[in-house]
Design a protein around this motif. Sequence first.
Motif, PDB file in Angstrom:
ATOM      1  N   UNK A 152       0.828  -1.218   0.000  1.00 37.26           N
ATOM      2  CA  UNK A 152       0.000   0.000   0.000  1.00 37.26           C
ATOM      3  C   UNK A 152       0.856   1.259   0.000  1.00 37.26           C
ATOM      4  N   UNK A 153       1.905   1.241  -0.813  1.00 34.14           N
ATOM      5  CA  UNK A 153       2.804   2.398  -0.846  1.00 34.14           C
ATOM      6  C   UNK A 153       2.105   3.628  -1.405  1.00 34.14           C
ATOM      7  N   UNK A 154       2.653   4.765  -1.076  1.00 33.24           N
ATOM      8  CA  UNK A 154       2.138   6.058  -1.533  1.00 33.24           C
ATOM      9  C   UNK A 154       2.425   6.215  -3.026  1.00 33.24           C
ATOM     10  N   UNK A 155       1.383   6.278  -3.880  1.00 32.52           N
ATOM     11  CA  UNK A 155       1.632   6.383  -5.316  1.00 32.52           C
ATOM     12  C   UNK A 155       2.015   7.797  -5.743  1.00 32.52           C
ATOM     13  N   UNK A 215      -8.548  -3.818  10.513  1.00 32.96           N
ATOM     14  CA  UNK A 215      -7.665  -3.334   9.450  1.00 32.96           C
ATOM     15  C   UNK A 215      -6.659  -2.373  10.044  1.00 32.96           C
ATOM     16  N   UNK A 216      -5.446  -2.425   9.530  1.00 32.66           N
ATOM     17  CA  UNK A 216      -4.441  -1.456   9.934  1.00 32.66           C
ATOM     18  C   UNK A 216      -3.583  -1.137   8.723  1.00 32.66           C
ATOM     19  N   UNK A 217      -2.908  -0.005   8.772  1.00 27.64           N
ATOM     20  CA  UNK A 217      -2.111   0.384   7.613  1.00 27.64           C
ATOM     21  C   UNK A 217      -0.824   1.037   8.086  1.00 27.64           C
ATOM     22  N   UNK A 218       0.239   0.846   7.326  1.00 31.59           N
ATOM     23  CA  UNK A 218       1.493   1.541   7.593  1.00 31.59           C
ATOM     24  C   UNK A 218       2.091   1.911   6.235  1.00 31.59           C
ATOM     25  N   UNK A 219       3.262   2.516   6.207  1.00 29.76           N
ATOM     26  CA  UNK A 219       3.774   2.963   4.902  1.00 29.76           C
ATOM     27  C   UNK A 219       3.992   1.831   3.897  1.00 29.76           C
ATOM     28  N   UNK A 279       9.130   8.087   2.272  1.00 31.59           N
ATOM     29  CA  UNK A 279       7.757   7.762   2.704  1.00 31.59           C
ATOM     30  C   UNK A 279       7.680   6.722   3.832  1.00 31.59           C
ATOM     31  N   UNK A 280       8.725   5.927   4.037  1.00 35.24           N
ATOM     32  CA  UNK A 280       8.685   4.923   5.119  1.00 35.24           C
ATOM     33  C   UNK A 280       8.529   5.583   6.485  1.00 35.24           C
ATOM     34  N   UNK A 281       8.847   6.882   6.581  1.00 35.47           N
ATOM     35  CA  UNK A 281       8.752   7.572   7.867  1.00 35.47           C
ATOM     36  C   UNK A 281       7.321   7.991   8.204  1.00 35.47           C
ATOM     37  N   UNK A 282       6.419   7.933   7.218  1.00 33.72           N
ATOM     38  CA  UNK A 282       5.063   8.468   7.421  1.00 33.72           C
ATOM     39  C   UNK A 282       4.180   7.440   8.120  1.00 33.72           C
ATOM     40  N   UNK A 283       4.539   7.063   9.360  1.00 33.03           N
ATOM     41  CA  UNK A 283       3.781   6.021  10.072  1.00 33.03           C
ATOM     42  C   UNK A 283       2.508   6.558  10.699  1.00 33.03           C
ATOM     43  N   UNK A 284       2.500   7.836  11.026  1.00 33.21           N
ATOM     44  CA  UNK A 284       1.302   8.428  11.625  1.00 33.21           C
ATOM     45  C   UNK A 284       1.098   9.805  11.007  1.00 33.21           C
TER      46      UNK A 284
END
Lengths: 424, 456
Positions: free
Chosen positions: B66-69, B111-115, B185-190
């Motif tokens: 679910x990476x940031x496109x 459901x949960x989501x992370x970078x 983008x891996x830093x965008x956890x919250x």
Amino acid sequence: MLHRTTLANGLRVLLVPDPATPVVGVAVHVDVGFRSEPEGRTGFAHLFEHLMFQGSESLEKLAHFRHVQGSGGVFNGSTHQDYTDYFEVLPAAALERALFLEADRLRAPTLSQENLANQIDVVKEEIRLNVLNRPYGGFPWILLPPVLYDTFPNAHNGYGDFSELEQASLDDAAAFFDTYYAPGNAQVTVAGFIDVDETLALVEKHFGDIPARPTPVRPSFAEPAPGAERRQAVPDAHAPLPALAMGFRLPDPAADLDGYLAHMLLASVLGDGEAARLQRRLVHADGLVTDISAAAGLMGSLDARDPDTFTITAVHPAAVDPDRVIGAVDEELEKLAAQGPSADELARQVARWSAGAHQENDRVMYRMLGLGARELLYGRAEITDELPGRLAAVTPAAVSAAAATLRGAGRGVLLVEPAKGEDA
Amino acid sequence: MTTATHRSAEQIGRTPTGPRPLPDLGVTREVPLPDVTDTTLSTGLRVLVARRASVPMVELRLRVPFADPDPGHGHPAIAELLSETLLTGTATRDRVAVDDDLAAVGAELGASVDPERLLVHGSGLADGLPVVLDVLADLLTGATHPDHEVARERERLVERIAVARAQPRTIAREALQRVRFGDHPITAEMPTAEAVTAVTAAQVRATHAASLVPRGSTLTLVGDVDPAAATAAVERALGSWTSERTALELAAPPYPTAGDLVLVHRPGSVQSQLRLSGPAVPREDPAYAALQLANLVFGGYFSSRWMENIREDKGYTYGAHSGAEFIPGGAVLGVDTDVASDVTAAALLETRYELGRLSAVPPTAAEIDAARSYAVGSLLISLDNQGGLASTIAGLAAVGLDLDWLRAHPARLHAVTPDEVAEAALRFFAPSGFSGVVVGDADVIGRGVRALGGIA
């Protein structure tokens, strides 16, 4: 299949074979929790739990950890209201070693001044980590009891005050061990890949020669239920939002198990899942709270003797008056008291409890700890396995009656108020 | 404390017969790992099923990369709201009906989501699997993310983010991610409250349609089920979940570079968070098993040098832990502990000392043997239940590994030589290789930690 026996020295033994797993678990439940610690020594039962990992006649400091982990195992201990448990789970090959390790410290633990001072420091760090340095630390298990209860055993902080922890002496530890850690005041549970006869012989070999000592007379912790609402506010320097906890008294699980189970299901009907009453009303319909939950038992269901606490806890925005939250909870309790849950609603929560029971059974560690605690507290580990059936037999009328009891009795209300600290 | 007569501490610690010998170990049983059926449906969804009939339950994990496109356009906040509203409504079920249908078969989904990924996880009674799959299909293909639910969850998310950001561990984690990975983008956890407030229901629905897709995703089922029948049931239930697109994997972040620790001020803290980090290698790397053993000796379990030093000897901390964290394209090492403010400098000094000691004074044979037994035994224990096995299979699949890798791992651990552990210790644990953060009340700890040097 549960096999139980009592050794000549009074140690109770519960064996729970499971041929499908390659691991074994060994637990020692001791019949003393933080409710039994003396005035002036808050936190002592938990501090003592730490001391039991610090060596024994046969093993120097650090050896216990090294032998469990070096055998491929994991370990821990925990202090509850009415008991303290010590446990390890290991590959089945380490069964005898695990029994040796638990027996050796129950027989002759090393209680030294140096270890006492060190573990007082460690426990203070545990309290800083879990209570003092974080928002909502100790909410509600430390903060709610003094609102609901009057007597020292029920009301005091089980983690302890720093000043009292610092005053704990080696002689206190010796007295506590001799009084409460007698074999007749403890129970060994062995679960997993075991042969019953062989394991019993090993238990006898390692625990059997621990000399019997007198066991303490267990006092009653009963106290009258509060007749009215009591309320107390506490500041929290780290909390960004207010929170509240409502505490009520539960039926005695030993004397009225079905009444207690009705409260367990009441908690589920109120708080478990998106369709639960309080979620629907307070979280989604009225938007009064960020999150809300309900539970029977301060530290888990069927985890203490009487008296124990039914809790409803919520975190809410500062703009919402806590009395609106409490008022909405009361209305939902009154609805349930008047009409009860529907049969379907109740059946769904029973199905979730049954699934949860299966998941507990699926891990040697959880199954062992659940059976061991119920055996120690109520003398009937079978309660664990009977739970799905007994919960299924609870009627909507019984849940309705449980809700009416909560509405009719006194309660404690704790308000956590964000303090405007310099970091707010 | 009691007036009853009791023995002294010294008397308690002695028996007439004296110390006793430690019993030997018996024979270790194998890790009983089931076969896993591995099927890719025509929709592109990969389905992994293993039968473990220990209890009449089934565990479910759906992992969607679910990476940031489109970095810079609010994806982390949209993804967070998407996961919060995934179970709140479809064309045929509202939030309550979703929960009721699941509860009726003893099931729960979340459901949960992370970078990196969106995860739908859950469990239920095994004979309720068709219901769980029906609800899951409804959510994936028909979630409407209703306007009023998005609006309500947006409010709650802002409140929950405020609560989370008051936690010292969250503050430390965010600071560490920035130090390690900059603005990747891996830093965008919250997400920030502002970003969440700006999200619309239309954006959530568009992101669901574009990014929550079967191709590239993996569904793992473990429990009291027949693999072939369960796979067929998945195909029937999820056959209509289709997309031309492929789920987007997160690009590998840059590896962290060594540097001074960053001091982060949290006024009023009574504890400090030490978070040090350096490069590591992932599971498939030939050096991984040696890294795993070197890490256990350093701080990866209770019987480690670092834990024995700063907890059991000095009482600076309740817990200290080091370990590998897997990231796209590799792994990083984390060295984490929380300590009282007044011993922060001392704990940092001991941490650097133990890092230096591990690289300069290699682990002994006894240390390596204990670590090896623990690595094998704790693996056995972690797999002794349906949930642990499901998470492990799903986690391995995400990086292209399977249970064969796990079956071979004990032998891999046994084959590691002391020289290889020493090499891993020098390569991964030398203090010169680390960067990180110290979070605490800088007015209290600043002078002491700065005096040690290596603090920005």
